[in-house]
Enzyme design. Structure first.
Site, PDB file in Angstrom:
ATOM      1  N   ASP A  18       0.817  -1.206   0.000  1.00  0.00           N
ATOM      2  CA  ASP A  18       0.000   0.000   0.000  1.00  0.00           C
ATOM      3  C   ASP A  18       0.859   1.268   0.000  1.00  0.00           C
ATOM      4  O   ASP A  18       1.932   1.291   0.596  1.00  0.00           O
ATOM      5  CB  ASP A  18      -0.894  -0.034   1.260  1.00  0.00           C
ATOM      6  N   ARG A  22       0.415   7.694  -2.640  1.00  0.00           N
ATOM      7  CA  ARG A  22       0.944   8.741  -1.746  1.00  0.00           C
ATOM      8  C   ARG A  22       2.419   8.994  -2.028  1.00  0.00           C
ATOM      9  O   ARG A  22       2.896  10.121  -1.954  1.00  0.00           O
ATOM     10  CB  ARG A  22       0.734   8.334  -0.281  1.00  0.00           C
ATOM     11  N   HIS A  35       3.053   3.495  -8.971  1.00  0.00           N
ATOM     12  CA  HIS A  35       2.863   2.060  -9.237  1.00  0.00           C
ATOM     13  C   HIS A  35       4.122   1.461  -9.887  1.00  0.00           C
ATOM     14  O   HIS A  35       4.508   0.338  -9.593  1.00  0.00           O
ATOM     15  CB  HIS A  35       1.635   1.834 -10.117  1.00  0.00           C
ATOM     16  N   LEU A 129      10.917 -20.473  -4.386  1.00  0.00           N
ATOM     17  CA  LEU A 129       9.863 -19.599  -3.862  1.00  0.00           C
ATOM     18  C   LEU A 129       8.605 -19.649  -4.738  1.00  0.00           C
ATOM     19  O   LEU A 129       8.690 -19.569  -5.959  1.00  0.00           O
ATOM     20  CB  LEU A 129      10.387 -18.148  -3.832  1.00  0.00           C
TER      21      LEU A 129
HETATM   22  C1  FPP Z   1      -1.737   0.327  -3.370  1.00  0.00           C
HETATM   23  O1  FPP Z   1      -1.277   1.643  -3.497  1.00  0.00           O
HETATM   24  C2  FPP Z   1      -1.260  -0.504  -4.427  1.00  0.00           C
HETATM   25  C3  FPP Z   1      -2.038  -1.061  -5.404  1.00  0.00           C
HETATM   26  C4  FPP Z   1      -3.484  -0.843  -5.518  1.00  0.00           C
HETATM   27  C5  FPP Z   1      -1.472  -1.911  -6.427  1.00  0.00           C
HETATM   28  C6  FPP Z   1      -0.216  -2.642  -6.072  1.00  0.00           C
HETATM   29  C7  FPP Z   1       0.512  -2.800  -7.334  1.00  0.00           C
HETATM   30  C8  FPP Z   1       1.830  -2.781  -7.530  1.00  0.00           C
HETATM   31  C9  FPP Z   1       2.843  -2.729  -6.464  1.00  0.00           C
HETATM   32  C10 FPP Z   1       2.380  -2.790  -8.898  1.00  0.00           C
HETATM   33  C11 FPP Z   1       1.751  -3.750  -9.850  1.00  0.00           C
HETATM   34  C12 FPP Z   1       1.897  -5.171  -9.477  1.00  0.00           C
HETATM   35  C13 FPP Z   1       2.434  -6.134 -10.250  1.00  0.00           C
HETATM   36  C14 FPP Z   1       2.337  -7.555  -9.835  1.00  0.00           C
HETATM   37  C15 FPP Z   1       3.149  -5.831 -11.480  1.00  0.00           C
HETATM   38  P1  FPP Z   1      -2.355   2.794  -3.616  1.00  0.00           P
HETATM   39  O2  FPP Z   1      -2.477   3.135  -5.050  1.00  0.00           O
HETATM   40  O3  FPP Z   1      -3.634   2.380  -2.969  1.00  0.00           O
HETATM   41  O4  FPP Z   1      -1.663   3.919  -2.799  1.00  0.00           O
HETATM   42  P2  FPP Z   1      -2.375   5.100  -1.992  1.00  0.00           P
HETATM   43  O5  FPP Z   1      -3.189   4.450  -0.903  1.00  0.00           O
HETATM   44  O6  FPP Z   1      -1.217   5.861  -1.449  1.00  0.00           O
HETATM   45  O7  FPP Z   1      -3.195   5.865  -2.966  1.00  0.00           O
END
Ligand code: FPP
Length: 241
Positions: A18, A22, A35, A129
């Site tokens: 998460d 931010r 991302h 893994l």
């Molecule tokens: C949360 O941050 C993250 C996500 C919704 C997506 C997680 C994805 C990745 C780490 C990259 C893509 C994954 C792969 C497998 C290639 P948020 O956007 O909710 O952050 P915020 O709460 O700060 O807005």
């Protein structure tokens, strides 16, 4: 790394990645850059888990609720997934990683599904893994799906109602065959499960980290494992020694 007790390593680590948004906002960058940086953090964590000898790493890459984000952002996340699999497959395979996925995979864009199927097939005989990608995943919908499977077995006479137990039910979940997570890490300081592995996290140790996901690295992971190793796991019982 040498401060970790190898005999008490978590077998299965689950991560809610998460804080990408931010992280980008703090740098006045578009969310997509957050991302992108998140993928980089994931790449490093997979490597560290592999080196440490962790058996399973489940990462929450896209939830059933994430479809409600703006279309562009959903598109970016799906593109990043496809790119990640295309770019990393060779190295993951060389590192003996097994790729798996949980969630409503059939509802992902076709290209992402194709890369995923290819990666799963290619790495299926590896023994290192298990990288388990939670994609279009929701804990509640997983449980409902499992209830349907069990009901069908009851209706067809394959399953006696009285004989349904936790083990059988677990086998109807997407995580069939995997141990429950020992450690669940959530970044960005939020104290929520957000519909992640609701059944499987029953006795999991939770470590919440203030860092935003793109800032997560080897040191943060090792600190989280050290915190886990200091915890007293009783599984609802008491110590008799
Ligand atoms: C949360 O941050 C993250 C996500 C919704 C997506 C997680 C994805 C990745 C780490 C990259 C893509 C994954 C792969 C497998 C290639 P948020 O956007 O909710 O952050 P915020 O709460 O700060 O807005």
């Amino acid at each position: 790394m040498d401060q970790i007790a190898p005999e008490r390593l978590p077998r299965h680590i689950a991560i809610i990645m998460d804080g990408n948004g931010r992280w980008a906002q703090k740098r006045a960058l578009p969310r997509s850059m957050g991302h992108r940086a998140g993928v980089e953090a994931l790449r490093k964590v997979v490597k560290t888990c592999s080196t440490l000898g962790i058996k399973v790493l489940t990462v929450y890459a896209f939830s059933t609720e994430n479809w409600s984000r703006p279309k562009d952002e959903v598109g970016v996340l799906m593109t990043l997934l496809t790119e990640y699999l295309k770019k990393e497959l060779q190295e993951l395979h060389q590192n003996n990683v097994v790729i798996r996925a949980i969630g409503g995979i059939v509802d992902l864009p076709r290209e992402a599904q194709r890369e995923l199927e290819n990666s799963i097939k290619r790495t299926s005989n590896n023994t290192g893994l298990i990288l388990n990608l939670a994609l279009n995943y929701g804990g509640r919908s997983e449980i409902i799906n499992a209830v349907r499977t069990v009901c069908k077995d009851v209706l067809s006479g394959k399953q006696q109602i009285e004989a349904i137990d936790e083990e059988q039910f677990s086998n109807a979940l997407f995580t069939r065959g995997l141990p429950d997570p020992d450690l669940m890490i959530r970044t960005s300081g939020e104290m929520r499960l957000s519909n992640f592995l609701l059944w499987q996290l029953a006795y999991t140790e939770i470590v919440v980290i203030e860092d935003l996901w793109p800032d997560f690295g080897e040191k943060t992971l090792i600190d989280a494992i050290k915190t886990y190793q200091k915890r007293d796991r009783r599984f609802g019982g008491i110590h008799t020694d």
